[in-house]
Write a protein that holds these residues in place. Structure first.
Motif, short mmCIF file in Angstrom:
data_model
loop_
_atom_site.label_atom_id
_atom_site.label_comp_id
_atom_site.label_asym_id
_atom_site.label_seq_id
_atom_site.Cartn_x
_atom_site.Cartn_y
_atom_site.Cartn_z
N LYS A 271 -72.84 -3.28 -5.69
CA LYS A 271 -72.06 -4.30 -6.40
C LYS A 271 -72.30 -4.24 -7.91
O LYS A 271 -71.41 -4.55 -8.69
CB LYS A 271 -72.41 -5.69 -5.87
N TYR B 26 -71.39 3.10 -16.04
CA TYR B 26 -72.56 2.80 -15.21
C TYR B 26 -73.53 3.97 -15.22
O TYR B 26 -73.16 5.12 -14.94
CB TYR B 26 -72.11 2.50 -13.77
N ARG C 296 -72.57 -1.77 -9.74
CA ARG C 296 -71.86 -0.67 -10.38
C ARG C 296 -70.62 -1.14 -11.12
O ARG C 296 -70.15 -0.47 -12.05
CB ARG C 296 -71.46 0.39 -9.34
N ASN C 297 -70.11 -2.29 -10.71
CA ASN C 297 -68.83 -2.74 -11.26
C ASN C 297 -68.93 -4.03 -12.07
O ASN C 297 -67.91 -4.49 -12.59
CB ASN C 297 -67.83 -2.96 -10.11
N ASN C 298 -70.10 -4.64 -12.15
CA ASN C 298 -70.23 -5.87 -12.94
C ASN C 298 -71.63 -6.00 -13.49
O ASN C 298 -72.55 -5.28 -13.07
CB ASN C 298 -69.87 -7.11 -12.09
#
Length: 535
Positions: free
Chosen positions: A296, A330, A298-300
């Protein structure tokens, strides 16, 4: 390489050293690392300037005399570089007399070189080329000592740069490049593998100075922050793991090793799953939960927090996972492990203490509550006893004496005893309910008139013995939602206090309880007496 090229390189080296020196002087920030580097530049300036003069004056003045001058820089460079490495590895050192022993060989080398004409221990024959130079017996000692100092210095600089910034960091690459080039060229020259000019030594060190300049002023190589941060990371109470985008462990601190009883740093370059499976129970899906949380991040940029119990170590951990980004790309994740075992134990202790305190408080209340019905039961028992004692002993008289009123009085006393015992049962039931850990206070709908009349029945003997009357004016349809036992206890205590007040003043009178509804959802209960207390 011709004379003019050598002069040009020498002048370039000197100018770069002077510029670096001026930048260093302009920078008012002072620390040991920058001070020792300034000393390195001073020694290099003496060395390069002396050899430039030697090149310019070739054929005019014996070149060995410029070698004497150059020795004041060249002999001290290895020691100053060694001290540079030591300071870099420790951030800051405290100088003591033992460091002076490092200067013995350099000072001895200068003395032997200046007096070389009398013993030829340093040079038997001096030349600006390797082939024409014949070294004396002492030169071997000087060379070995210098190389040992330089090799140790380079090892410390490279090792701690990699440890603090990573192997592929720009600081580390520059350090490796800047230290290996002069070392390799000098080894080749000393072992006569390649026929270089003697000027290759200062030129190569000047090149190292240029490389270090980029590390210093562009990448803050001499800044203590990376070293200080690493030391802080090793002493903070939280353990951490840094993983790359492929879930390989690339960094961790000493606290993590202590938390998980890891004896060496074999975790580096190991897959994160292997580490997690070593310690966390797979049956509880903790490993999957952590890996899912990492995915999770990786995107926020939000922090994901979870709490886990590590059965193998009998420890509780609070785990925080954060993504590491560079310009929205990332790079990996930072996983923080906070040992909250002691905190959890403290919470359990506080919880038990609170339960014991609640038990003590409830016990006191229950003792007070039980006392009222118990006294009522006792009073009714004495009342029955007095009635029985007053009955004549003869059979005919007994039949004649047991009038209907007497029977009713005895039956009422027995009923009051039953009500008292029922009241005690309710109180003990309430105590059991309060002691249940997970059970909240019990609220329910109950009839107010029934509650107050049960109190009147319970305290009937107490009221009669003290010539008090309890008057009730409560509509039969009033129903209340709440804790019946708490309200029962409150009204009983107030009525009991009123009876005692009458008794203290040797008076008797009425105790009035009234109630009414207002706003359709609220109830007022008024209790009043004539003994000087109003509620």
């Amino acid at each position: 390489m011709d004379k003019f090229s050598l002069i040009g390189l020498s002048i370039s080296s000197i100018l770069i050293i002077i510029v670096l020196w001026l930048i260093r002087v302009k920078n008012k920030e002072k620390n040991q690392m920058k001070n020792i580097f300034s000393l390195n530049m001073l020694f290099m300036l003496i060395w390069c300037a002396s050899l430039m003069l030697q090149i310019i004056n070739q054929g005019k003045i014996l070149p060995v005399y410029f070698e004497y001058l150059a020795s004041f820089g060249a002999c001290f460079i290895p020691v100053s570089m060694l001290i540079t490495g030591i300071i870099f590895s420790k951030t800051k050192i405290k100088f003591n007399k033992y460091y002076l022993f490092l200067l013995i060989i350099p000072i001895l080398s200068i003395i032997i070189l200046l007096t070389n004409d009398f013993h030829n221990l340093f040079y038997e024959t001096y030349s600006t080329t390797r082939e024409g130079t014949i070294y004396g017996k002492y030169f071997i000692i000087h060379t070995l000592y210098s190389y040992v100092c330089l090799i140790i210095a380079m090892f410390l600089l490279i090792y701690y740069s990699i440890k603090n910034s990573g192997f592929f960091s720009k600081q580390s690459v520059l350090l490796v490049l800047g230290t290996l080039i002069p070392l390799i060229l000098n080894v080749l020259f000393t072992l006569n593998i390649v026929n270089f000019s003697i000027y290759i030594t200062p030129m190569s060190f000047a090149f190292a100075i240029i490389i270090f300049a980029f590390a210093i002023f562009k990448f803050q190589f001499l800044n203590v922050v990376p070293v200080a941060l690493q030391k802080i990371n090793d002493v903070i109470s939280d353990g951490y793991i840094v993983i790359n985008e492929n879930l390989f462990i690339i960094d961790f601190n000493k606290t993590l090793m202590q938390m998980f009883n890891i004896k060496n740093d074999t975790l580096r370059n190991e897959r994160l799953e292997i580490f997690l499976e070593m310690f966390f129970d797979q049956k509880e899906n903790i490993v999957k939960s952590i890996l899912k949380a990492i995915n999770k991040t990786r995107n926020n940029t939000n922090t994901i927090t979870t709490e886990s119990y590590l059965k193998k170590l009998d420890k509780y951990f609070n785990i925080e996972i954060n993504g590491i980004f560079s310009k929205n790309t990332y790079l990996g994740s930072l996983i923080l492990f906070k040992d909250i075992t002691q905190h959890r134990k403290d919470q359990e202790i506080m919880k038990r203490q609170a339960e014991f305190a609640a038990f003590g408080e409830a016990s006191g209340q229950v003792a007070h509550d039980i006392n009222s019905p118990a006294m009522a039961v006792k009073s009714e028992a004495f009342n029955i006893k007095d009635i029985i004692k007053s009955i004549p002993s003869t059979s005919d008289e007994t039949k004649e004496y047991l009038s209907e009123n007497t029977k009713i009085e005895i039956l009422n006393s027995i009923k009051n005893i039953e009500n008292g015992m029922f009241k005690i049962g309710k109180i003990t039931g309430s105590l059991k309910s309060k002691m249940k850990k997970t059970e909240k206070r019990e609220s329910k709908i109950f009839n107010l008139n029934d509650l107050v009349n049960s109190i009147k029945d319970l305290m009937g003997s107490t009221l009669r013995n003290n010539n008090c009357t309890l008057n009730i004016d409560i509509p039969e349809n009033i129903e209340i939602y709440g804790e019946e036992n708490s309200l029962d206890r409150a009204i009983t205590n107030i009525v009991q206090n009123a009876v005692e007040a009458y008794k203290e003043k040797n008076k008797y009178g009425d105790i009035n309880i009234k109630s009414k509804i207002f706003n359709n959802d609220k109830c007022i209960i008024e209790i009043a007496d004539e003994a000087g207390r109003n509620t």
